[in-house]
Enzyme design. Structure first.
Site: not given
Ligand code: BGC
Length: 936
Positions: A486-488, A777, A482, A495, A545, A798
């Protein structure tokens, strides 16, 4: 066009979807073969081909056993492997191709392309899985571990391969030289099910004869046991111990064979990288370096201990080659500016937001002095804007050992999404120039083949296209992620589902995305048939999630992802391998039992038109469009796509009957769902209940109306909404890829252009006016006053909103696939938006297809209030492809429906045409906004 003067040749012979340079260590034992053509004569259509296969033994480069196969077929893409015998582990084969047309005119033989098979079975792996021999505290990040094995060669080395992988990330050396240029190996997969390994040709690195050799490997935590996930992530998701598996196979010239494989005779010690984390960055202490540690000369000093051998990998974890391209350093950027901030910091600006790391070059620092590099995408009020990084430090630190000649360093096991680097602790010599010269930035991503290019007369659109490309590059790092900062940095399925059609126009991403989809399917199995929201699924434990909750769009990725790959390549195997996952997902969707029993159960939470600009920065799912309507629209789109998938598989497969029946069922379900949707959401005249841009974008593009009249009314309505909104975008993730296309489909193309060219926020060009170099984003990730959006989800990289670039290719230029894989394409030039030229090219599986149009204005001549021009068209068609050129007629007006068109079929060659064209009059373009006034 004259016959080409250079010889007509077959080029670019390749296997499956691999670029020729990556055909080492493949796992396909009967790989399909494709080729392109060079200097093909005008109109060339292949009628037959001949393949020559030779074994390339490892002892010499002399080929043995040539076998040739002649086939009467026009196919030049993914033709079947001609030999009935399957290739074996380590087998190396060379392939040449030649082709001919209907009258027997034939090409020369191509150059030979070689492929080598990897280790196909677990029995091929002779090595042990090893780890360190000191206690490690898994609760906190630790240093890299070094492993090495010194060895002597017995005689002259003819050929050597290193097969290697790790639970963690590795970087391997032989005799002090880095092996290959792949980064972040072995790449990211669901490590419990699939661990990728790499095969390297290391023949040139090994010294023959009596001198001592050494293979050395650095190991860091990476995705395997480092911190990763959502809201800060977790450590040790797949295990708490980094491990290494490697075997160096040496073939001697005298015929002897030797394998040097990991076992407890390998030595290990902590390395100078004290911390190596994906989110937080690296800390390196040059004082802890062990000189020449991976050479045969290095002394066996006391720091080395024997490694510990562990039990084998469980059989459930497959050792695979993977099909994605390796991550590599693809570009180096120099700083464009050195900024001194109000608080006295020094910040380097690399002029481009991207994914990679900073390299320091020949910097002289005192022993023990530390240089700290903080990375971020933007500045806020003149200072580094680190808030969007959340819990990712994105910080690298280098501690000098005081070398007189200066020290150079770059991190190995991390990456950052950044444009700016704040340099703390800059040692002497001071001075702007010295500082600028001491740093460069290294751009990394999965090294896919670039395929799409676009240009036009409006530099802002070109910049937007470039920004989308940069965001794709930044986020295709081993898997499609995505965001990179950051912390993802996770493989969010929604996406990719939305961006996949655009992605395939920019890069050939079949290998990478299909590799990732294997894990998506594996994760889906673990979740009882409901696909994951991110894959590899690192959010299983997350409170939101982690629940097995079905979501539209994100989970429709199981259908829309493979479908986009099929469209780009014509390779239906991706549909066959995804079939079960697709049908399982459709079966798992909770339906509305109380009403129609076909649409979504409305009680389920949906992300809807995620990040709709009217949603609060703190509640991105709460947009203006009913999220259940959005889910239902995608359900119908998925059902309809599924019916097409089944029809294709019916034609291609031995199980035609099963697929035929399934196609029938999905067509029926599509009809039922469409009726239910009509009943629930669409008025008799064509208004849609949410009355928003996204609602119309989806209903028009997915063809959810009963009559053409309804659809045209819906088109008028969305045009009205957009004009009342001053051409600002009103869609989020779900609606954005479709909104311009919907306007074009409903003959409102000028409104689509007005929207595309609008600069007010929210719009695609607003970020461009704010100096963006990637896609944001949020429409307003940076607010007009230079403040970063307060929402916690505010990335500047994004790709989702960049999905609009399909409109650039398909509408602005007018180039479109008519058949999956580009065997047949169309070019429908329809100038608009005040542009005077546009051009797009796509490197198709057959070769480069390029289309352009330009307007030659003759200002003095006015026809019916419009401007009379010549429209010049140029088309380059590769061999074996047919392009339908849809010529606009001279009496054309700005309304699509009134254009009388004629179609020309163009085959291989360079073509150009000129036709008269009347540009819209001032009354029609630019389109005016509608402003409702209370008084007067
Ligand atoms: C991500 C998104 C993702 C979304 C879903 C976000 O934190 O960066 O691109 O699809 O969460 O909720």
């Amino acid at each position: 066009m004259a016959l080409a003067s250079r010889p007509f040749a077959v080029t670019n012979v390749r296997f499956e979807h691999y670029l020729p340079e990556y055909a080492l260590g493949l796992h396909e034992s009967q790989p399909r073969i494709s080729w392109r053509f060079q200097n093909a004569p005008e109109g060339f259509q292949q009628h037959g081909y001949e393949l020559e296969l030779v074994d390339i033994p490892s002892l010499s480069q002399e080929a043995r056993n040539p076998a040739t196969f002649k086939v009467d077929s026009g196919a030049s893409v993914l033709v079947p492997w001609p030999h009935h015998d399957r290739l074996r582990s380590r087998q190396r084969v060379g392939v040449r191709v030649r082709v001919w047309d209907a009258v027997g005119f034939s090409s020369d033989w191509s150059e030979q392309s070689a492929l080598e098979v990897g280790l196909l079975s677990r029995q091929d792996w002779k090595c042990q899985r090893i780890t360190t021999s000191w206690p490690v505290d898994p609760s906190r990040p630790g240093p890299e571990h070094l492993f090495r094995k010194q060895f002597s060669t017995r005689s002259e080395v003819a050929h050597a391969r290193l097969y290697i992988t790790a639970q963690g990330l590795y970087e391997a050396n032989i005799n002090g030289s880095r092996i290959g240029d792949q980064l972040l190996t072995p790449g990211w997969t669901d490590y419990s099910k699939r661990l990728q390994y790499q095969t390297y040709d290391v023949t040139h690195l090994i010294s023959s004869g009596p001198s001592k050799n050494c293979v050395g490997v650095r190991l860091a935590e990476g995705w395997f046991c480092g911190r990763i996930g959502f809201e800060g992530g977790r450590r040790n998701i797949w295990g708490s111990q980094m491990t290494l598996l490697a075997q160096l196979e040496i073939q001697y010239a005298d015929g002897a064979h030797e394998i040097i494989s990991t076992d407890d005779t390998w030595q290990t010690t902590p390395g100078p990288t004290r911390l190596a984390e994906i989110y937080d960055g690296e800390k390196y202490d040059a004082n802890l370096e062990i000189p020449a540690w991976s050479t045969g000369d290095s002394a066996n000093s006391g720091v080395w201990r024997n490694a510990t051998a562990l039990e084998s990998l469980p059989e459930t974890t497959k050792l695979v080659a993977g099909t994605g391209e390796p991550v590599r350093a693809v570009e180096v950027l120099k700083p464009v500016d050195l900024i001194h901030t109000p608080s006295g910091k020094s910040i380097l600006d690399f002029g481009q937001n991207f994914t990679g790391y900073t390299r320091i070059k020949r910097v002289r620092g005192a022993k023990g002095q530390t240089l700290t590099l903080w990375h971020a995408e933007v500045l806020e009020h003149g200072e580094l804007g680190r808030r969007p990084l959340r819990q990712a430090a994105a910080c690298d630190q280098y501690t000098f050992c005081g070398a007189a000649e200066g020290e150079s360093w770059e991190p190995r096991f991390t990456f950052h999404g950044f444009r700016y680097v704040q340099v703390d602790g800059w040692p002497a010599p001071k001075g702007e120039r010295a500082m600028m010269d001491s740093f460069e930035a290294v751009v990394i991503h999965s090294a896919m083949e670039p395929v799409g290019a676009f240009s036009c007369s409006d530099p802002r659109l070109e910049k937007l296209h470039s920004n989308v490309k940069w965001s794709m590059r930044s986020n295709f790092v081993s898997i499609p992620t995505d965001c990179p900062q950051r912390d993802e940095r996770l493989g969010w399925t929604g996406d990719l589902a939305l961006f996949a059609p655009a992605a395939t126009l920019l890069y050939n991403c079949y290998g990478l995305v299909s590799n990732w989809l294997v894990d998506v399917r594996g994760d889906q199995d673990d979740l009882d048939g409901v696909p994951p929201v991110v894959s590899p699924n690192v959010v299983k434990e997350d409170k939101v999630w982690g629940q097995v909750t079905p979501f539209a769009i994100w989970h429709d990725c199981t259908i829309l992802g493979p479908w986009a790959l099929y469209q780009a390549t014509g390779d239906s195997t991706i549909l066959a391998s995804s079939y079960e996952s697709m049908t399982t997902w459709l079966d798992r969707i909770p339906r509305n039992k109380a009403r129609d029993n076909i649409l979504w159960d409305p009680s389920f939470f949906q992300l809807g038109d995620w990040l709709d600009p009217t949603a609060s920065p703190h509640d991105a799912a709460r947009g203006q469009t009913d999220s259940v309507l959005v889910a239902d629209a995608f359900l119908i789109h998925s059902l309809e796509t599924m019916a097409s998938v089944c029809t294709i598989l019916e034609a291609d497969s031995t199980q035609a009957e099963t697929y035929g029946a399934a196609a029938e069922r999905y067509r029926f379900e599509t009809q039922r769902a469409k009726s239910a949707f009509l009943n629930e959401y669409i008025s008799a005249s064509g208004r849609v209940v949410s009355d928003s841009q996204a609602a119309y974008a989806l209903t028009i593009t997915f063809d959810l109306f009963e009559t053409r009249e309804q659809k045209m009314r819906a088109g008028e309505r969305i045009a009205e909404i957009v004009r009342r909104n001053d051409f600002k975008v009103g869609t989020g993730f779900a609606g954005t890829p479709f909104v311009c296309e919907a306007l074009a489909l409903a003959e409102q193309t000028p409104v689509a252009y007005a929207m595309l060219l609008n600069e007010q926020c929210p719009s695609w060009l607003y970020p461009v006016t704010m100096g963006a170099t990637t896609v944001w984003e949020r429409w307003d990730s940076m607010l007009p006053d230079g403040t970063i959006n307060p929402g916690s989800m505010t990335s500047f990289n994004h790709y989702a909103f960049g999905a609009v670039i399909t409109f650039f290719y398909e509408r602005i230029v007018g180039i479109r696939r008519l058949e999956p894989g580009w065997k047949r394409a169309s070019f429908t030039p329809a100038p608009g938006g005040g542009l005077t030229h546009s051009q797009a090219s796509v490197l198709t599986p057959y070769g480069q297809l390029s289309c352009s149009w330009s307007l030659d204005r003759k200002p003095s001549r006015q026809v019916n209030g419009g401007q009379h021009c010549n429209l010049h068209l140029a088309v380059v068609v590769p061999a074996n492809v047919v392009v339908e050129l849809v010529l606009p007629s001279s009496s054309s007006s700005s309304l699509d429906s009134e254009r009388k068109q004629s179609v020309k079929e163009l085959s291989c060659g360079n073509w150009s045409f000129s036709v008269p064209w009347v540009e819209p009059s001032d009354a029609e373009w630019p389109v005016k906004p509608i402003h409702m006034k209370l008084f007067g």
